[in-house]
Design a protein around this motif. Sequence first.
Motif, PDB file in Angstrom:
ATOM      1  N   ILE A  24      23.864  51.342 -26.493  1.00  0.00           N
ATOM      2  CA  ILE A  24      25.295  51.550 -26.654  1.00  0.00           C
ATOM      3  C   ILE A  24      25.809  50.510 -27.642  1.00  0.00           C
ATOM      4  CG2 ILE A  24      27.524  51.535 -25.469  1.00  0.00           C
ATOM      5  CD1 ILE A  24      25.933  52.203 -22.899  1.00  0.00           C
ATOM      6  N   PRO A  25      26.440  50.941 -28.740  1.00  0.00           N
ATOM      7  CA  PRO A  25      26.945  49.964 -29.709  1.00  0.00           C
ATOM      8  C   PRO A  25      28.056  49.108 -29.110  1.00  0.00           C
ATOM      9  CG  PRO A  25      27.428  52.220 -30.422  1.00  0.00           C
ATOM     10  CD  PRO A  25      26.669  52.310 -29.148  1.00  0.00           C
ATOM     11  N   GLN A  26      28.006  47.842 -29.386  1.00  0.00           N
ATOM     12  CA  GLN A  26      29.002  46.917 -28.861  1.00  0.00           C
ATOM     13  C   GLN A  26      30.090  46.685 -29.909  1.00  0.00           C
ATOM     14  OE1 GLN A  26      28.884  45.729 -25.726  1.00  0.00           O
ATOM     15  NE2 GLN A  26      27.071  46.972 -25.439  1.00  0.00           N
ATOM     16  N   ALA A  27      31.274  46.368 -29.455  1.00  0.00           N
ATOM     17  CA  ALA A  27      32.375  46.058 -30.362  1.00  0.00           C
ATOM     18  C   ALA A  27      32.116  44.726 -31.051  1.00  0.00           C
ATOM     19  CB  ALA A  27      33.677  46.004 -29.588  1.00  0.00           C
ATOM     20  N   GLN A  28      32.560  44.638 -32.301  1.00  0.00           N
ATOM     21  CA  GLN A  28      32.356  43.399 -33.046  1.00  0.00           C
ATOM     22  C   GLN A  28      33.448  42.407 -32.660  1.00  0.00           C
ATOM     23  OE1 GLN A  28      31.635  44.107 -37.107  1.00  0.00           O
ATOM     24  NE2 GLN A  28      31.593  41.960 -37.680  1.00  0.00           N
ATOM     25  N   THR A  29      33.041  41.200 -32.333  1.00  0.00           N
ATOM     26  CA  THR A  29      33.990  40.180 -31.893  1.00  0.00           C
ATOM     27  C   THR A  29      34.524  39.407 -33.093  1.00  0.00           C
ATOM     28  OG1 THR A  29      32.253  38.543 -31.614  1.00  0.00           O
ATOM     29  CG2 THR A  29      32.757  39.922 -29.705  1.00  0.00           C
ATOM     30  N   ALA A  30      35.568  38.646 -32.858  1.00  0.00           N
ATOM     31  CA  ALA A  30      36.140  37.813 -33.917  1.00  0.00           C
ATOM     32  C   ALA A  30      35.153  36.733 -34.345  1.00  0.00           C
ATOM     33  CB  ALA A  30      37.445  37.190 -33.429  1.00  0.00           C
ATOM     34  N   GLU A  31      34.380  36.238 -33.382  1.00  0.00           N
ATOM     35  CA  GLU A  31      33.382  35.215 -33.727  1.00  0.00           C
ATOM     36  C   GLU A  31      32.294  35.787 -34.625  1.00  0.00           C
ATOM     37  OE1 GLU A  31      30.358  32.052 -31.529  1.00  0.00           O
ATOM     38  OE2 GLU A  31      31.431  33.550 -30.346  1.00  0.00           O
ATOM     39  N   ALA A  32      31.879  37.014 -34.367  1.00  0.00           N
ATOM     40  CA  ALA A  32      30.875  37.650 -35.215  1.00  0.00           C
ATOM     41  C   ALA A  32      31.420  37.875 -36.619  1.00  0.00           C
ATOM     42  CB  ALA A  32      30.432  38.972 -34.596  1.00  0.00           C
ATOM     43  N   GLU A  33      32.689  38.267 -36.720  1.00  0.00           N
ATOM     44  CA  GLU A  33      33.296  38.445 -38.043  1.00  0.00           C
ATOM     45  C   GLU A  33      33.392  37.128 -38.788  1.00  0.00           C
ATOM     46  OE1 GLU A  33      37.003  40.473 -37.806  1.00  0.00           O
ATOM     47  OE2 GLU A  33      36.111  42.270 -36.910  1.00  0.00           O
ATOM     48  N   PHE A  34      33.702  36.044 -38.065  1.00  0.00           N
ATOM     49  CA  PHE A  34      33.768  34.721 -38.698  1.00  0.00           C
ATOM     50  C   PHE A  34      32.416  34.322 -39.258  1.00  0.00           C
ATOM     51  CE2 PHE A  34      32.921  30.158 -38.146  1.00  0.00           C
ATOM     52  CZ  PHE A  34      33.792  29.659 -39.105  1.00  0.00           C
ATOM     53  N   TRP A  35      31.335  34.489 -38.482  1.00  0.00           N
ATOM     54  CA  TRP A  35      30.017  34.088 -38.961  1.00  0.00           C
ATOM     55  C   TRP A  35      29.527  35.000 -40.084  1.00  0.00           C
ATOM     56  CZ3 TRP A  35      28.634  29.454 -38.591  1.00  0.00           C
ATOM     57  CH2 TRP A  35      28.984  28.687 -37.499  1.00  0.00           C
ATOM     58  N   TYR A  36      29.957  36.259 -40.073  1.00  0.00           N
ATOM     59  CA  TYR A  36      29.632  37.153 -41.183  1.00  0.00           C
ATOM     60  C   TYR A  36      30.327  36.668 -42.460  1.00  0.00           C
ATOM     61  CZ  TYR A  36      28.916  41.426 -43.824  1.00  0.00           C
ATOM     62  OH  TYR A  36      28.542  42.328 -44.775  1.00  0.00           O
ATOM     63  N   LEU A  37      31.576  36.217 -42.339  1.00  0.00           N
ATOM     64  CA  LEU A  37      32.288  35.653 -43.488  1.00  0.00           C
ATOM     65  C   LEU A  37      31.589  34.406 -44.009  1.00  0.00           C
ATOM     66  CD1 LEU A  37      34.818  35.499 -45.349  1.00  0.00           C
ATOM     67  CD2 LEU A  37      35.854  34.093 -43.558  1.00  0.00           C
ATOM     68  N   VAL A  38      31.179  33.521 -43.108  1.00  0.00           N
ATOM     69  CA  VAL A  38      30.477  32.298 -43.514  1.00  0.00           C
ATOM     70  C   VAL A  38      29.167  32.642 -44.226  1.00  0.00           C
ATOM     71  CG1 VAL A  38      29.286  30.241 -42.636  1.00  0.00           C
ATOM     72  CG2 VAL A  38      31.533  30.868 -41.732  1.00  0.00           C
ATOM     73  N   ALA A  39      28.418  33.590 -43.690  1.00  0.00           N
ATOM     74  CA  ALA A  39      27.154  33.984 -44.314  1.00  0.00           C
ATOM     75  C   ALA A  39      27.390  34.634 -45.673  1.00  0.00           C
ATOM     76  CB  ALA A  39      26.394  34.934 -43.399  1.00  0.00           C
ATOM     77  N   SER A  40      28.435  35.428 -45.789  1.00  0.00           N
ATOM     78  CA  SER A  40      28.749  36.070 -47.068  1.00  0.00           C
ATOM     79  C   SER A  40      29.125  35.032 -48.123  1.00  0.00           C
ATOM     80  CB  SER A  40      29.895  37.067 -46.893  1.00  0.00           C
ATOM     81  OG  SER A  40      29.535  38.078 -46.005  1.00  0.00           O
ATOM     82  N   LEU A  41      29.932  34.060 -47.727  1.00  0.00           N
ATOM     83  CA  LEU A  41      30.307  33.003 -48.673  1.00  0.00           C
ATOM     84  C   LEU A  41      29.101  32.160 -49.081  1.00  0.00           C
ATOM     85  CD1 LEU A  41      33.725  31.858 -47.161  1.00  0.00           C
ATOM     86  CD2 LEU A  41      33.320  33.289 -49.186  1.00  0.00           C
ATOM     87  N   ALA A  42      28.196  31.904 -48.141  1.00  0.00           N
ATOM     88  CA  ALA A  42      26.984  31.151 -48.464  1.00  0.00           C
ATOM     89  C   ALA A  42      26.100  31.930 -49.430  1.00  0.00           C
ATOM     90  CB  ALA A  42      26.220  30.817 -47.192  1.00  0.00           C
ATOM     91  N   LEU A  43      26.020  33.235 -49.251  1.00  0.00           N
ATOM     92  CA  LEU A  43      25.225  34.065 -50.164  1.00  0.00           C
ATOM     93  C   LEU A  43      25.832  34.059 -51.558  1.00  0.00           C
ATOM     94  CD1 LEU A  43      22.950  36.102 -50.713  1.00  0.00           C
ATOM     95  CD2 LEU A  43      24.529  37.890 -49.974  1.00  0.00           C
ATOM     96  N   VAL A  44      27.140  34.202 -51.649  1.00  0.00           N
ATOM     97  CA  VAL A  44      27.806  34.181 -52.953  1.00  0.00           C
ATOM     98  C   VAL A  44      27.614  32.825 -53.613  1.00  0.00           C
ATOM     99  CG1 VAL A  44      30.055  34.276 -54.102  1.00  0.00           C
ATOM    100  CG2 VAL A  44      29.442  35.991 -52.386  1.00  0.00           C
ATOM    101  N   ALA A  45      27.729  31.741 -52.851  1.00  0.00           N
ATOM    102  CA  ALA A  45      27.522  30.403 -53.407  1.00  0.00           C
ATOM    103  C   ALA A  45      26.089  30.229 -53.906  1.00  0.00           C
ATOM    104  CB  ALA A  45      27.857  29.342 -52.355  1.00  0.00           C
TER     105      ALA A  45
END
Length: 57
Positions: A24-45
């Motif tokens: 069953i797919p779980q809802a994405q939490t705010a913490e997961a979105e925050f870490w996705y943002l951090v990982a995306s910024l690290a990849l761009v950097a």
Amino acid sequence: MRFLPIILSLIATPVVAEAFDRPIPQAQTAEAEFWYLVASLALVAALVGVQWLVRRS
């Protein structure tokens, strides 16, 4: 030794296997979105850093 394949074929019947339960797919939490943002910024950097190193050569 002759009976071993017969015994093994009887053990591995689909009747013994349990049914597949769909995950069953779980809802994405705010913490997961925050870490996705951090990982995306690290990849761009990292990509910018590699581009800077390659352009200098």
